[in-house]
Design a protein around this motif. Structure first.
Motif, PDB file in Angstrom:
ATOM      1  N   THR A 183       0.849  -1.198   0.000  1.00  0.00           N
ATOM      2  CA  THR A 183       0.000   0.000   0.000  1.00  0.00           C
ATOM      3  C   THR A 183       0.882   1.244   0.000  1.00  0.00           C
ATOM      4  N   PRO A 184       0.778   2.100  -1.006  1.00  0.00           N
ATOM      5  CA  PRO A 184       1.632   3.293  -1.039  1.00  0.00           C
ATOM      6  C   PRO A 184       1.234   4.285   0.042  1.00  0.00           C
ATOM      7  N   GLY A 185       2.217   4.963   0.612  1.00  0.00           N
ATOM      8  CA  GLY A 185       1.941   5.979   1.613  1.00  0.00           C
ATOM      9  C   GLY A 185       1.588   7.308   0.963  1.00  0.00           C
ATOM     10  N   LEU A 186       1.520   8.349   1.775  1.00  0.00           N
ATOM     11  CA  LEU A 186       1.223   9.691   1.270  1.00  0.00           C
ATOM     12  C   LEU A 186       2.518  10.377   0.859  1.00  0.00           C
ATOM     13  N   GLU A 187       2.589  10.780  -0.396  1.00  0.00           N
ATOM     14  CA  GLU A 187       3.778  11.460  -0.898  1.00  0.00           C
ATOM     15  C   GLU A 187       3.993  12.771  -0.151  1.00  0.00           C
ATOM     16  N   GLY A 188       5.208  12.940   0.361  1.00  0.00           N
ATOM     17  CA  GLY A 188       5.566  14.185   1.011  1.00  0.00           C
ATOM     18  C   GLY A 188       5.155  14.306   2.456  1.00  0.00           C
ATOM     19  N   LEU A 189       4.412  13.319   2.981  1.00  0.00           N
ATOM     20  CA  LEU A 189       3.996  13.407   4.386  1.00  0.00           C
ATOM     21  C   LEU A 189       5.198  13.183   5.294  1.00  0.00           C
ATOM     22  N   PRO A 190       5.512  14.123   6.188  1.00  0.00           N
ATOM     23  CA  PRO A 190       6.652  13.921   7.095  1.00  0.00           C
ATOM     24  C   PRO A 190       6.344  12.825   8.102  1.00  0.00           C
ATOM     25  N   GLN A 191       7.382  12.124   8.507  1.00  0.00           N
ATOM     26  CA  GLN A 191       7.243  11.081   9.524  1.00  0.00           C
ATOM     27  C   GLN A 191       8.234  11.357  10.652  1.00  0.00           C
ATOM     28  N   PRO A 192       7.776  11.509  11.903  1.00  0.00           N
ATOM     29  CA  PRO A 192       6.378  11.530  12.316  1.00  0.00           C
ATOM     30  C   PRO A 192       5.690  12.832  11.907  1.00  0.00           C
ATOM     31  N   CYS A 193       4.367  12.830  11.983  1.00  0.00           N
ATOM     32  CA  CYS A 193       3.554  13.964  11.558  1.00  0.00           C
ATOM     33  C   CYS A 193       2.572  14.306  12.664  1.00  0.00           C
ATOM     34  N   SER A 194       2.135  15.542  12.713  1.00  0.00           N
ATOM     35  CA  SER A 194       1.116  15.948  13.674  1.00  0.00           C
ATOM     36  C   SER A 194      -0.265  15.893  13.039  1.00  0.00           C
ATOM     37  N   ILE A 195      -1.281  15.744  13.857  1.00  0.00           N
ATOM     38  CA  ILE A 195      -2.659  15.770  13.379  1.00  0.00           C
ATOM     39  C   ILE A 195      -2.955  17.106  12.696  1.00  0.00           C
ATOM     40  N   ARG A 196      -2.446  18.184  13.257  1.00  0.00           N
ATOM     41  CA  ARG A 196      -2.672  19.508  12.672  1.00  0.00           C
ATOM     42  C   ARG A 196      -2.135  19.574  11.244  1.00  0.00           C
ATOM     43  N   HIS A 197      -0.927  19.055  11.028  1.00  0.00           N
ATOM     44  CA  HIS A 197      -0.331  19.102   9.693  1.00  0.00           C
ATOM     45  C   HIS A 197      -1.097  18.210   8.720  1.00  0.00           C
ATOM     46  N   LEU A 198      -1.521  17.039   9.160  1.00  0.00           N
ATOM     47  CA  LEU A 198      -2.276  16.129   8.307  1.00  0.00           C
ATOM     48  C   LEU A 198      -3.591  16.758   7.856  1.00  0.00           C
ATOM     49  N   VAL A 199      -4.323  17.352   8.784  1.00  0.00           N
ATOM     50  CA  VAL A 199      -5.616  17.934   8.453  1.00  0.00           C
ATOM     51  C   VAL A 199      -5.436  19.197   7.624  1.00  0.00           C
ATOM     52  N   SER A 200      -4.449  20.001   7.941  1.00  0.00           N
ATOM     53  CA  SER A 200      -4.257  21.273   7.258  1.00  0.00           C
ATOM     54  C   SER A 200      -3.842  21.078   5.807  1.00  0.00           C
ATOM     55  N   ARG A 201      -2.925  20.155   5.537  1.00  0.00           N
ATOM     56  CA  ARG A 201      -2.326  20.044   4.214  1.00  0.00           C
ATOM     57  C   ARG A 201      -2.853  18.886   3.370  1.00  0.00           C
ATOM     58  N   TYR A 202      -3.495  17.896   3.970  1.00  0.00           N
ATOM     59  CA  TYR A 202      -3.810  16.676   3.224  1.00  0.00           C
ATOM     60  C   TYR A 202      -5.299  16.347   3.158  1.00  0.00           C
ATOM     61  N   LEU A 203      -6.065  16.548   4.209  1.00  0.00           N
ATOM     62  CA  LEU A 203      -7.462  16.125   4.236  1.00  0.00           C
ATOM     63  C   LEU A 203      -8.357  17.237   3.719  1.00  0.00           C
ATOM     64  N   ASP A 204      -9.154  16.927   2.701  1.00  0.00           N
ATOM     65  CA  ASP A 204      -9.988  17.948   2.060  1.00  0.00           C
ATOM     66  C   ASP A 204     -11.323  18.061   2.798  1.00  0.00           C
ATOM     67  N   ILE A 205     -11.296  18.648   3.984  1.00  0.00           N
ATOM     68  CA  ILE A 205     -12.502  18.771   4.801  1.00  0.00           C
ATOM     69  C   ILE A 205     -13.424  19.872   4.293  1.00  0.00           C
ATOM     70  N   ALA A 206     -12.967  20.681   3.323  1.00  0.00           N
ATOM     71  CA  ALA A 206     -13.809  21.739   2.751  1.00  0.00           C
ATOM     72  C   ALA A 206     -14.472  21.297   1.449  1.00  0.00           C
ATOM     73  N   SER A 207     -14.334  20.026   1.079  1.00  0.00           N
ATOM     74  CA  SER A 207     -14.965  19.532  -0.139  1.00  0.00           C
ATOM     75  C   SER A 207     -16.370  19.016   0.164  1.00  0.00           C
ATOM     76  N   VAL A 208     -17.177  18.901  -0.883  1.00  0.00           N
ATOM     77  CA  VAL A 208     -18.518  18.336  -0.747  1.00  0.00           C
ATOM     78  C   VAL A 208     -18.398  16.817  -0.696  1.00  0.00           C
ATOM     79  N   PRO A 209     -18.934  16.153   0.318  1.00  0.00           N
ATOM     80  CA  PRO A 209     -18.744  14.700   0.438  1.00  0.00           C
ATOM     81  C   PRO A 209     -19.479  13.936  -0.647  1.00  0.00           C
ATOM     82  N   ARG A 210     -18.900  12.818  -1.052  1.00  0.00           N
ATOM     83  CA  ARG A 210     -19.505  11.927  -2.025  1.00  0.00           C
ATOM     84  C   ARG A 210     -20.289  10.834  -1.304  1.00  0.00           C
ATOM     85  N   ARG A 211     -20.906   9.995  -2.102  1.00  0.00           N
ATOM     86  CA  ARG A 211     -21.717   8.909  -1.557  1.00  0.00           C
ATOM     87  C   ARG A 211     -20.881   7.974  -0.690  1.00  0.00           C
TER      88      ARG A 211
END
Length: 494
Positions: A283-311
């Motif tokens: 399983t490929p990891g996330l490109e560019g994600l620092p290890q270790p990483c903080s929850i703040r950095h993951l949510v800020s830069r990687y998780l699209d919480i401002a998108s419209v959710p799909r089914r």
């Protein structure tokens, strides 16, 4: 886990085809099938002759063009010298996503289906042609097609003895685990070095150029419902070049307020650090994600919480919900019969993932952190029209955007780039030049590419000749400029 038997390859421009491909992967795992899901250009296409069962999920971009992440595959599969028995060992199925309002509706899926047959492949089913214009969306064609597909697949690869199909209400294991570190560890070391003004090579999606913003000007009135802006960036030293009609890819990030609110709803410590570990080998990891990483950095830069959710978001959320009333509503939104209600609740008002989680607090507070990357899509670069020209060296590069929330001005070539670094032509666009005068009469606010073309040729700038409304689009003779004979007149509406 059995060895992989099913391969799902997708070509996606906006993420919809990728979401459908990942849905196929989940349904395959419920049927105890090993499954790999990959973008077409990330797969070694020469190995296709060794694959026994492949499902292709392809969107059609622009005027019948393949998506950017399958263009290399597209060129390879249509080589004339490929033997007609190349894929005689392969069973396949093709699922297309398109819009019937376009002349070349699902052109990529139709053409790929015919080509695979020419190369000796055996089709399990006729191609599925999902249509955005259907009142239920592409799922109206996809849902019944998938039922027939799994009947065919289970006939070839039945469920192993002693096992059963995993029911839809049971959550599958997450793709990753978040191994949290001890409290009190410093988080300063996890921040990655940003791309600067001297990048190593041309900018890409994974190595963007950090461009300072020069101006940010709203071009619509304060009372207008749409916030359209003209933004200028300084790309000095980037090596980016572009021409009229190109787009710039800008990588967004979530605002600090949204990140803090998301962590509060889910009960997460934004400063908590973790190691990201895949559950399954390969399983490929996330490109560019620092290890270790903080929850703040993951949510800020990687998780699209401002998108419209799909089914698929509601399907997994319903599986994870411990609250009966919220679970019933989520199941309704994720069902085929509840698509219209989901559209009214979510798609029409553009309700974001963060807002949905706030509407279902009991479910949001029970989401295991390991499922964050299964539940929430990754942030993708957004393409925007370039409204300037390199021929006007005295002006910084300009682009237009509509309704943005929070943006990092990362100018990048991204997956849509052609031979130029930093900018790319949208699907279906063909550069053009004129050896004569051109009189343009654009109506509306969506023609941002016009200003860049003006510097590439002798172009009359004639804005505001006609109102936006089609019924009022007749132009007065006195409104026309006194152009020389042979002038090409172009009337366009957004």
């Amino acid at each position: 886990m059995p060895s992989p038997q099913l391969l799902v390859l997708f070509g996606s421009q906006t993420g919809t085809a990728q979401d459908v491909a990942e849905r196929l992967g989940r349904e395959a795992r419920r049927r105890r099938l090993g499954c790999r899901v990959q973008a077409l250009d990330s797969y070694a296409v020469a190995n296709l002759i060794n694959e026994p069962l492949v499902i292709f999920v392809c969107a059609t971009a622009g005027q019948g063009d393949p998506p950017d992440n399958m263009k290399n595959f597209w060129r390879f599969i249509f080589r004339k010298r490929l033997p007609p028995t190349s894929l005689c060992q392969m069973d396949f199925a093709v699922l297309g996503l398109g819009d019937s309002s376009y002349a070349k509706f699902n052109f990529v899926a139709k053409k790929l289906y015919r080509r695979l047959l020419q190369l000796g492949g055996s089709a399990l089913l006729p191609a599925c042609l999902g249509d955005d214009q259907h009142e239920l969306g592409p799922d109206a064609a996809i849902d019944p097609w998938l039922e027939s597909l799994w009947e065919k697949v289970l006939g070839l690869h039945p469920v192993p003895p002693g096992l059963a199909v995993i029911p839809p209400g049971v959550p599958l294991p997450s793709k990753f685990t978040l191994q949290f570190l001890q409290e009190g560890s410093s988080v300063s070391s996890e921040e990655p070095r940003e791309a600067g003004a001297d990048p190593q090579g041309p900018p890409t999606e994974l190595r963007p150029f950090l461009a300072p913003m020069v101006t940010n000007q709203r071009v619509t009135g304060p009372s207008h419902f749409q916030d359209v802006r003209l933004i200028e960036f300084d790309i000095t030293g980037s090596g980016i070049s572009f021409t009229a009609g190109d787009v710039v890819l800008i990588q967004p990030s979530n605002t600090a307020d949204h990140v803090q609110r998301f962590c509060q709803v889910l009960g997460l410590d934004p400063n908590q650090r973790f190691w990201l570990r895949p559950q399954e080998p390969g399983t490929p990891g996330l490109e560019g994600l620092p290890q270790p990483c903080s929850i703040r950095h993951l949510v800020s830069r990687y998780l699209d919480i401002a998108s419209v959710p799909r089914r698929s978001f509601f399907e997994l959320l319903a599986c994870l919900s411990p609250h009966e009333l919220e679970r019933e509503k989520l199941q309704e939104f994720s069902s085929a019969s509840g698509q219209e209600e989901r559209h009214e609740y979510c798609s029409r008002p553009r309700r974001t993932i963060l807002e949905v989680l706030c509407d279902f607090p009991h479910t949001a507070g029970a989401i295991p952190p390991d499922y964050l990357l299964d539940l929430i899509p990754l942030i993708r670069p957004r393409p925007f029209s370039i409204a300037s020209s390199l021929l006007g060296a005295h002006r910084p590069p300009r682009c237009t955007r509509h309704g943005c929330r929070s943006w990092w001005p990362w100018c990048s070539t991204g997956p849509a780039s052609r031979s130029r670094a930093g900018a790319s032509a949208p699907p279906g666009w063909r550069p053009w030049t004129l050896d004569k005068d051109l009189c343009r009469c654009p109506c509306g606010c969506g023609l941002a590419a016009w200003p860049s073309q003006r510097r590439q040729t002798r172009l009359w700038s004639w804005w505001g000749l006609a109102p936006v409304w089609p019924r009022s689009g007749q132009l007065s003779r006195s409104a026309w400029p006194r152009a020389a004979r042979g002038t090409t007149c172009f009337l366009a509406a957004a």
